[in-house]
Enzyme design. Structure first.
Site, mmCIF file in Angstrom:
data_model
loop_
_atom_site.group_PDB
_atom_site.id
_atom_site.type_symbol
_atom_site.label_atom_id
_atom_site.label_comp_id
_atom_site.label_asym_id
_atom_site.label_seq_id
_atom_site.Cartn_x
_atom_site.Cartn_y
_atom_site.Cartn_z
ATOM 1 N N GLY A 87 0.865 -1.179 0.000
ATOM 2 C CA GLY A 87 0.000 0.000 0.000
ATOM 3 C C GLY A 87 0.901 1.228 0.000
ATOM 4 N N ALA A 88 0.604 2.163 -0.910
ATOM 5 C CA ALA A 88 1.535 3.278 -1.145
ATOM 6 C C ALA A 88 1.921 4.050 0.126
ATOM 7 C CB ALA A 88 0.953 4.205 -2.202
ATOM 8 N N ASN A 115 -3.060 2.761 -10.114
ATOM 9 C CA ASN A 115 -3.506 1.998 -8.944
ATOM 10 C C ASN A 115 -3.495 0.526 -9.332
ATOM 11 O OD1 ASN A 115 -4.516 1.952 -6.186
ATOM 12 N ND2 ASN A 115 -6.466 1.292 -7.044
ATOM 13 N N LYS A 116 -3.880 -0.312 -8.408
ATOM 14 C CA LYS A 116 -3.832 -1.760 -8.602
ATOM 15 C C LYS A 116 -4.428 -2.199 -9.934
ATOM 16 C CE LYS A 116 -2.259 -4.135 -6.508
ATOM 17 N NZ LYS A 116 -0.860 -4.471 -6.873
ATOM 18 N N ASP A 120 -1.519 4.823 -6.310
ATOM 19 C CA ASP A 120 -0.079 4.674 -6.072
ATOM 20 C C ASP A 120 0.711 5.860 -6.611
ATOM 21 O OD1 ASP A 120 -1.141 1.783 -5.905
ATOM 22 O OD2 ASP A 120 0.834 1.786 -4.959
HETATM 23 O O1 MRU Z 1 0.593 -3.990 -4.590
HETATM 24 P P1 MRU Z 1 -0.034 -3.268 -3.450
HETATM 25 O O2 MRU Z 1 -0.842 -4.148 -2.551
HETATM 26 O O3 MRU Z 1 0.961 -2.418 -2.686
HETATM 27 O O4 MRU Z 1 -1.053 -2.248 -4.141
HETATM 28 C C1 MRU Z 1 -1.747 -1.333 -3.347
HETATM 29 C C2 MRU Z 1 -2.708 -0.490 -4.094
HETATM 30 O O5 MRU Z 1 -2.811 -0.551 -5.295
HETATM 31 C C3 MRU Z 1 -3.485 0.508 -3.292
HETATM 32 O O6 MRU Z 1 -4.735 0.743 -3.856
HETATM 33 C C4 MRU Z 1 -2.701 1.833 -3.249
HETATM 34 O O7 MRU Z 1 -1.381 1.631 -2.867
HETATM 35 C C5 MRU Z 1 -3.334 2.797 -2.324
HETATM 36 S S1 MRU Z 1 -3.199 2.306 -0.636
HETATM 37 C C6 MRU Z 1 -3.884 3.524 0.304
#
Ligand code: MRU
Length: 344
Positions: free
Chosen positions: A48-49, A247-248, A237
């Site tokens: 998570g970012a 984002n994801k 992200d």
């Molecule tokens: O690969 P990850 O689990 O780090 O991906 C996380 C995401 O895509 C979240 O949506 C993003 O980081 C925002 S977290 C507040």
């Protein structure tokens, strides 16, 4: 509140909640070095970012706490620690943001004795932790205003307490909306291939007794066609100056679907996720992860083990598909590029 990371003075270690073990086990692990923490970020034990950024900050403090070399070599050692951490995950800009912020403290305090310098760095990491929680609360409060009463909200991945230092961004909005009785239901996309939605978002919302239903990623269109989704809210992200948002993987598909069905699509993120140095989303580096993540589920092959796989961890949603970006500075509406420039 779920504690995702903290420094344990007695152990001389940074303690992290290992998210790879959830939801089966809530297991905290001691990290004794910045190299351990870099590895934990790579392996998604912390993810998570915003949390990735704060983890890097704790790692830099730990690097100096552990330093036993000569004063002359400290700068070089610190630079190497920064580089190691920066190389762990390329998409979330919060990582570089946190490293830069720690560098300001390092440069200003480098003439202190090493112990005092380490204390200053730890203090800064802890400040960043506290600020993140405060920011998420503001995002939650501001964002909930956008939702109608009795809304069914759809989200992907995990942008909750587990992805931050507490409360969450997209899930922060959902939490605040739930407090005022606006959430009828949260639809959580499972989020292939790493299943952050199924493993983390579902667990987190159930802990808070927020009604949640799990769907596979491919069910979102059908759900929208049934009129069961009032809004989509996701985290981010990296947000480019144009408003294009990484984002994801799977987020972009949801934005296209929301647009087709005339549903609002919101991004919730702290300002540290905004990267005004990139003009558009095409400049955002997209992390490609290990092919085994797609070939296997729970350690078992679900395909021919030799098959070639494409595994980008993120995608970019064009600004035109985003109804608004919810930050601690306020809500930015279309045209997003202009709004971001004004707020920045
Ligand atoms: O690969 P990850 O689990 O780090 O991906 C996380 C995401 O895509 C979240 O949506 C993003 O980081 C925002 S977290 C507040």
């Amino acid at each position: 509140m779920i504690r995702t990371i903290y420094f344990d003075v007695h152990a001389g270690a940074v303690i992290i909640l290992n998210q790879n073990r959830l939801p089966a086990q809530m297991e905290y692990e001691k990290m004794f070095s910045h190299q351990d923490l870099a590895q934990a970020i790579k392996l998604l034990k912390v993810r998570g970012a915003p949390l990735i950024g704060v983890t890097a900050a704790f790692a830099l403090a730990l690097a100096v706490i552990n330093y036993t070399g000569s004063r002359d070599m400290l700068k070089e050692y610190y630079r190497e620690a920064e580089q190691l951490l920066a190389s762990t995950r390329p998409t979330a800009v919060n990582l570089c943001w946190a490293i830069k912020r720690m560098r300001i403290v390092f440069d200003a305090m480098q003439y202190l004795d090493i112990r005092s310098l380490a204390e200053e760095l730890l203090h800064e990491a802890e400040n960043m932790f506290d600020e993140d929680v405060a920011i998420n609360n503001i995002i939650g409060e501001q964002g909930q205003v956008l939702l109608e009463p009795d809304t069914e909200v759809l989200t992907i991945c995990n942008a909750g307490s587990l992805a931050t230092c507490g409360y969450g961004t997209a899930l922060g909005v959902i939490r605040s909306a739930h407090k005022v009785g606006k959430i009828n239901q949260v639809w959580a996309c499972e989020t292939r291939p790493v299943l952050q939605g199924a493993r983390l978002t579902v667990w987190e919302l159930m802990q808070d007794k927020i009604p949640v239903t799990l769907i596979t990623d491919s069910m979102a269109a059908h759900l929208m066609s049934l009129g069961r989704v009032g809004a989509v809210i996701v985290g981010a992200d990296r947000i480019a100056a144009s408003g294009d948002t990484a984002n994801k993987i799977g987020t972009y598909s949801l934005a296209v679907l929301a647009h087709y069905h005339g549903l609002p699509f919101y991004v919730a993120a702290p300002w540290s996720t905004v990267d005004m140095s990139l003009l558009s989303g095409s400049e955002i580096p997209i992390e490609e992860r290990n092919q085994e993540e797609v070939r296997q589920v729970g350690g078992n092959y679900i395909t021919v083990p030799e098959v070639k796989v494409f595994n980008p961890a993120f995608d970019v949603t064009p600004a035109a598909l985003i109804s608004g970006i919810i930050t601690e500075k306020g809500i930015i509406r279309a045209p997003l590029g202009e709004g971001l420039r004004r707020q920045g």
